[in-house]
Design an enzyme around this catalytic site. Structure first.
Site, PDB file in Angstrom:
ATOM      1  N   LYS A  25       0.829  -1.210   0.000  1.00 42.86           N
ATOM      2  CA  LYS A  25       0.000   0.000   0.000  1.00 42.86           C
ATOM      3  C   LYS A  25       0.862   1.259   0.000  1.00 42.86           C
ATOM      4  CE  LYS A  25      -1.755   1.526   4.054  1.00 42.86           C
ATOM      5  NZ  LYS A  25      -1.486   2.919   4.439  1.00 42.86           N
ATOM      6  N   ASN A  26       1.857   1.284   0.884  1.00 46.34           N
ATOM      7  CA  ASN A  26       2.597   2.535   1.068  1.00 46.34           C
ATOM      8  C   ASN A  26       3.614   2.817  -0.035  1.00 46.34           C
ATOM      9  OD1 ASN A  26       1.021   3.047   3.240  1.00 46.34           O
ATOM     10  ND2 ASN A  26       2.557   2.527   4.791  1.00 46.34           N
ATOM     11  N   ARG A  96      -5.070  10.558   4.506  1.00 41.47           N
ATOM     12  CA  ARG A  96      -4.037  11.585   4.654  1.00 41.47           C
ATOM     13  C   ARG A  96      -3.002  11.538   3.543  1.00 41.47           C
ATOM     14  NH1 ARG A  96      -3.515  13.930   9.281  1.00 41.47           N
ATOM     15  NH2 ARG A  96      -1.321  14.232   8.796  1.00 41.47           N
ATOM     16  N   CYS A 120      -5.725  12.795  13.258  1.00 41.77           N
ATOM     17  CA  CYS A 120      -5.850  11.394  12.875  1.00 41.77           C
ATOM     18  C   CYS A 120      -5.846  10.603  14.163  1.00 41.77           C
ATOM     19  CB  CYS A 120      -4.654  11.068  11.987  1.00 41.77           C
ATOM     20  SG  CYS A 120      -4.298   9.357  11.771  1.00 41.77           S
ATOM     21  N   ARG A 125      -0.063  14.174  13.387  1.00 44.79           N
ATOM     22  CA  ARG A 125       0.441  14.050  12.030  1.00 44.79           C
ATOM     23  C   ARG A 125       0.413  15.360  11.233  1.00 44.79           C
ATOM     24  NH1 ARG A 125      -1.667   8.407   9.642  1.00 44.79           N
ATOM     25  NH2 ARG A 125       0.227   8.626   8.413  1.00 44.79           N
ATOM     26  N   PRO A 126       1.152  16.351  11.704  1.00 44.93           N
ATOM     27  CA  PRO A 126       1.212  17.611  10.958  1.00 44.93           C
ATOM     28  C   PRO A 126       1.971  17.430   9.635  1.00 44.93           C
ATOM     29  CG  PRO A 126       2.775  17.662  12.786  1.00 44.93           C
ATOM     30  CD  PRO A 126       2.013  16.355  12.893  1.00 44.93           C
ATOM     31  N   ASP A 128       3.996  20.039   8.529  1.00 47.51           N
ATOM     32  CA  ASP A 128       4.903  21.201   8.525  1.00 47.51           C
ATOM     33  C   ASP A 128       6.220  20.928   7.794  1.00 47.51           C
ATOM     34  OD1 ASP A 128       5.184  19.418  10.801  1.00 47.51           O
ATOM     35  OD2 ASP A 128       6.757  20.747  11.518  1.00 47.51           O
ATOM     36  N   GLN A 129       6.710  19.705   7.839  1.00 39.81           N
ATOM     37  CA  GLN A 129       8.001  19.415   7.189  1.00 39.81           C
ATOM     38  C   GLN A 129       7.867  19.365   5.669  1.00 39.81           C
ATOM     39  OE1 GLN A 129      10.798  19.544   9.003  1.00 39.81           O
ATOM     40  NE2 GLN A 129       9.362  20.026  10.666  1.00 39.81           N
ATOM     41  N   ASP A 308       4.317   0.375  12.003  1.00 38.35           N
ATOM     42  CA  ASP A 308       3.167  -0.329  11.419  1.00 38.35           C
ATOM     43  C   ASP A 308       3.103  -1.800  11.831  1.00 38.35           C
ATOM     44  OD1 ASP A 308       2.472   2.019  10.209  1.00 38.35           O
ATOM     45  OD2 ASP A 308       3.238   1.486   8.225  1.00 38.35           O
ATOM     46  N   ILE A 330       7.200   6.628  17.054  1.00 41.95           N
ATOM     47  CA  ILE A 330       6.872   7.398  15.847  1.00 41.95           C
ATOM     48  C   ILE A 330       5.585   8.211  16.011  1.00 41.95           C
ATOM     49  CG2 ILE A 330       6.509   7.277  13.338  1.00 41.95           C
ATOM     50  CD1 ILE A 330       9.320   6.385  14.216  1.00 41.95           C
ATOM     51  N   ARG A 400      -8.731  -0.640   4.304  1.00 38.27           N
ATOM     52  CA  ARG A 400      -7.868   0.397   3.734  1.00 38.27           C
ATOM     53  C   ARG A 400      -6.507  -0.174   3.359  1.00 38.27           C
ATOM     54  NH1 ARG A 400      -7.596   5.835   7.016  1.00 38.27           N
ATOM     55  NH2 ARG A 400      -6.226   6.149   5.239  1.00 38.27           N
TER      56      ARG A 400
HETATM   57  N1  EPU Z   1       5.607  14.488  11.179  1.00 39.45           N
HETATM   58  C1  EPU Z   1       5.645  15.824  11.501  1.00 39.45           C
HETATM   59  N2  EPU Z   1       5.627  16.752  10.487  1.00 39.45           N
HETATM   60  C2  EPU Z   1       5.576  16.395   9.183  1.00 39.45           C
HETATM   61  C3  EPU Z   1       5.536  15.019   8.847  1.00 39.45           C
HETATM   62  C4  EPU Z   1       5.556  14.093   9.871  1.00 39.45           C
HETATM   63  O1  EPU Z   1       5.700  16.190  12.671  1.00 39.45           O
HETATM   64  O2  EPU Z   1       5.555  17.297   8.320  1.00 39.45           O
HETATM   65  C5  EPU Z   1       5.662  13.471  12.250  1.00 39.45           C
HETATM   66  C6  EPU Z   1       4.419  12.595  12.293  1.00 39.45           C
HETATM   67  O3  EPU Z   1       3.394  13.211  13.025  1.00 39.45           O
HETATM   68  C7  EPU Z   1       4.953  11.338  12.937  1.00 39.45           C
HETATM   69  C8  EPU Z   1       6.382  11.248  12.399  1.00 39.45           C
HETATM   70  O4  EPU Z   1       6.696  12.553  11.959  1.00 39.45           O
HETATM   71  O5  EPU Z   1       4.986  11.488  14.329  1.00 39.45           O
HETATM   72  C9  EPU Z   1       6.586  10.290  11.240  1.00 39.45           C
HETATM   73  O6  EPU Z   1       5.577  10.485  10.278  1.00 39.45           O
HETATM   74  P1  EPU Z   1       5.757  10.209   8.733  1.00 39.45           P
HETATM   75  O7  EPU Z   1       5.614  11.493   8.007  1.00 39.45           O
HETATM   76  O8  EPU Z   1       6.969   9.402   8.481  1.00 39.45           O
HETATM   77  O9  EPU Z   1       4.471   9.324   8.434  1.00 39.45           O
HETATM   78  P2  EPU Z   1       3.598   9.380   7.132  1.00 39.45           P
HETATM   79  O10 EPU Z   1       4.485   9.632   5.974  1.00 39.45           O
HETATM   80  O11 EPU Z   1       2.426  10.241   7.335  1.00 39.45           O
HETATM   81  C10 EPU Z   1       3.887   6.842   6.508  1.00 39.45           C
HETATM   82  C11 EPU Z   1       2.983   5.682   6.279  1.00 39.45           C
HETATM   83  C12 EPU Z   1       2.386   5.251   7.608  1.00 39.45           C
HETATM   84  C13 EPU Z   1       3.530   4.857   8.542  1.00 39.45           C
HETATM   85  C14 EPU Z   1       4.487   6.042   8.701  1.00 39.45           C
HETATM   86  C15 EPU Z   1       5.706   5.731   9.542  1.00 39.45           C
HETATM   87  C16 EPU Z   1       2.212   6.073   4.019  1.00 39.45           C
HETATM   88  C17 EPU Z   1       1.110   6.430   3.095  1.00 39.45           C
HETATM   89  N3  EPU Z   1       1.940   6.068   5.336  1.00 39.45           N
HETATM   90  O12 EPU Z   1       3.073   7.879   7.059  1.00 39.45           O
HETATM   91  O13 EPU Z   1       1.576   4.107   7.340  1.00 39.45           O
HETATM   92  O14 EPU Z   1       3.033   4.494   9.798  1.00 39.45           O
HETATM   93  O15 EPU Z   1       4.936   6.477   7.393  1.00 39.45           O
HETATM   94  O16 EPU Z   1       6.424   4.696   8.988  1.00 39.45           O
HETATM   95  O17 EPU Z   1       3.322   5.766   3.573  1.00 39.45           O
HETATM   96  C18 EPU Z   1      -0.101   2.530   7.812  1.00 39.45           C
HETATM   97  O18 EPU Z   1       0.168   1.987   6.730  1.00 39.45           O
HETATM   98  O19 EPU Z   1      -0.841   1.985   8.688  1.00 39.45           O
HETATM   99  C19 EPU Z   1       0.450   3.838   8.109  1.00 39.45           C
HETATM  100  C20 EPU Z   1      -0.060   4.646   9.035  1.00 39.45           C
END
Ligand code: EPU
Length: 425
Positions: A25-26, A96, A120, A125-126, A128-129, A308, A330, A400
């Protein structure tokens, strides 16, 4: 009158037989969005049949892409007539990962408007980055009326460094940088196999990317990207979920179509719990013939143990010998499954971001509620070993991210079925 699907499981069967792993999926979600980077056709195979994939395809159609299903797990996408640069709230709120259209639209069309993803269940899950790094590439980004509004005549390569490691953030920056002017260097990049798969697809499309799979990725912008074909890599989290299920129930299974090197942390832990795992040509031969041992879990970025997988290991620890500690690094609120596992008789206490799991002799079936994707998977594992009947409600979360999970488990001998709950609650 509410009508919702649920899973009904009678626990106690060992798992025996073969299971085929679906595409990840990811990896599928960012690769679908990468189709927006070219006016030519991209063709994907091994695309998992999941709600999040349908939502992404719906989003691409809304933007003007033409998508065509070419078989059970095959889709082609042509984005030569994009006529809308706005990702609406109705779709973003259900998924998201919709934020992954931001980088591609901005870099190819000079503009993108994406609804802000809301909070969420598993954490804030902001984004900002994503905003910080795309701004560093020269985008003018405002957040107004619930939308991220990004504009840039032409993005310009530079060194960007997200403050934290972010998977979809890294993916958005890579996609944006493929068509930017000059060289972009991403420091502190995420290293997940799904990022490597996306990068490999982008390279087939004509992008110049080096260092994907490491924390320093270098992208040299090109003028144009082209069509390409790609097979989505196997879902290491789905494979890991079946490993945890086997560890809990006992039995012998062959997990087919996996890339073991993408899931070494999980294989390592599952061996510690007592499962024998042997590699055999893209398959894992797994057997378990004793009560599992508790394993401590600390989640971190790849190549560490994936967040995950945390909920599934927790379900396993509930029925293992001994006491384990679980630390979730995380997401700040990824323990929604704890209450539900405790309803089944587990003994788990939470303290901040860590949880203590005391193994119990047995779980007993009850009605529980799925609260998010991986939490749902942990309840399925618990249901497979609980005495009597477990009913899992709100399984749209499970749909999902898991393709036909109950069909795959039935084939392994589990007593599990999908039913429609017509209770008006
Ligand atoms: N974060 C920030 N600011 C940002 C981006 C992230 O503070 O701009 C924080 C998040 O809130 C979190 C941490 O950084 O605490 C890591 O988040 P990340 O951005 O890596 O997560 P993501 O990209 O939103 C993906 C997967 C998730 C998986 C995470 C961590 C996809 C579509 N989703 O999410 O998958 O848990 O990486 O590996 O690739 C799932 O499949 O069940 C799932 C939630």
């Amino acid at each position: 009158m509410a009508s919702m699907e649920e899973l009904q499981i009678i626990g106690g069967s060992q798992l025996e037989g073969d299971v085929n792993i679906s595409g990840a999926k990811n990896a599928a979600l960012p690769i679908l969005c990468a189709g927006l980077l070219t006016s030519e056709t991209i063709s994907l195979s091994n695309l998992p049949d999941l709600n999040d994939v349908s939502t992404t395809i719906k989003l691409l159609s809304k933007l003007g892409s033409i998508t065509e299903k070419n078989g059970p797990n095959k889709v082609s996408i042509m984005s030569n007539k994009i006529d809308n640069l706005k990702a609406p709230y109705e779709l973003v709120k259900t998924m998201r990962a919709s934020i992954l259209v931001l980088g591609p639209l901005l870099t190819r069309f000079g503009e993108a408007i994406v609804s802000m993803p809301g909070g969420c269940a598993i954490g804030q899950r902001p984004i900002d980055q994503h905003i910080k790094c795309l701004s560093a590439l020269g985008a003018d980004i405002r957040v107004e009326h619930g939308f991220v509004i990004a504009k840039a005549k032409k993005l310009k390569g530079t060194i960007v460094r997200p403050d934290i490691v972010t998977v979809t953030g890294t993916e958005n920056i890579i996609m944006a940088a493929t068509l930017a002017e000059g060289e972009t260097i991403i420091e502190n990049a995420a290293c997940e196999p799904e990022i490597v798969d996306l990068s490999n697809m982008l390279i087939k499309m004509g992008a110049n990317i080096k260092g994907h799979g490491t924390s320093r990725i270098v992208i040299n912008g090109v003028d144009k990207l082209y069509g390409a074909n790609h097979r989505i890599l196997p879902d290491r989290i789905e494979a890991g979920t079946f490993l945890c299920a086997l560890a809990a129930t006992g039995g012998n299974i062959r997990i087919n179509g996996v890339n073991p090197y993408d899931m070494l942390a999980t294989i390592d832990k599952i061996r510690l719990s007592g499962v024998s795992v042997k590699q055999d040509n893209g398959s894992l031969l797994c057997s378990m013939n004793k009560k599992p041992k508790s394993v401590n879990i600390v989640t971190c970025e790849y190549p560490g143990l994936a967040t995950d997988m945390q909920a599934q290991f927790m379900a396993l620890n509930c029925v293992s010998y001994g006491t384990s500690m679980i630390v979730e690094n995380i997401f700040e609120n990824r323990y929604l499954h704890v209450q539900e596992l405790n309803r089944l008789g587990a003994d788990i206490t939470i303290n901040g971001n860590s949880a203590t799991v005391r193994g119990v002799d047995f779980l007993s079936g009850a009605t529980v509620r799925a609260t998010d994707l991986r939490a749902s998977a942990s309840l399925v594992i618990a249901g497979l070993v609980a005495q009597g009947k477990t009913t899992i409600e709100q399984i749209y979360h499970l749909d999902r991210g898991y393709e036909n999970i109950e069909v795959k488990l039935q084939k392994l001998g589990a007593n599990i079925k999908r039913a429609t709950n017509r209770n008006d609650e």
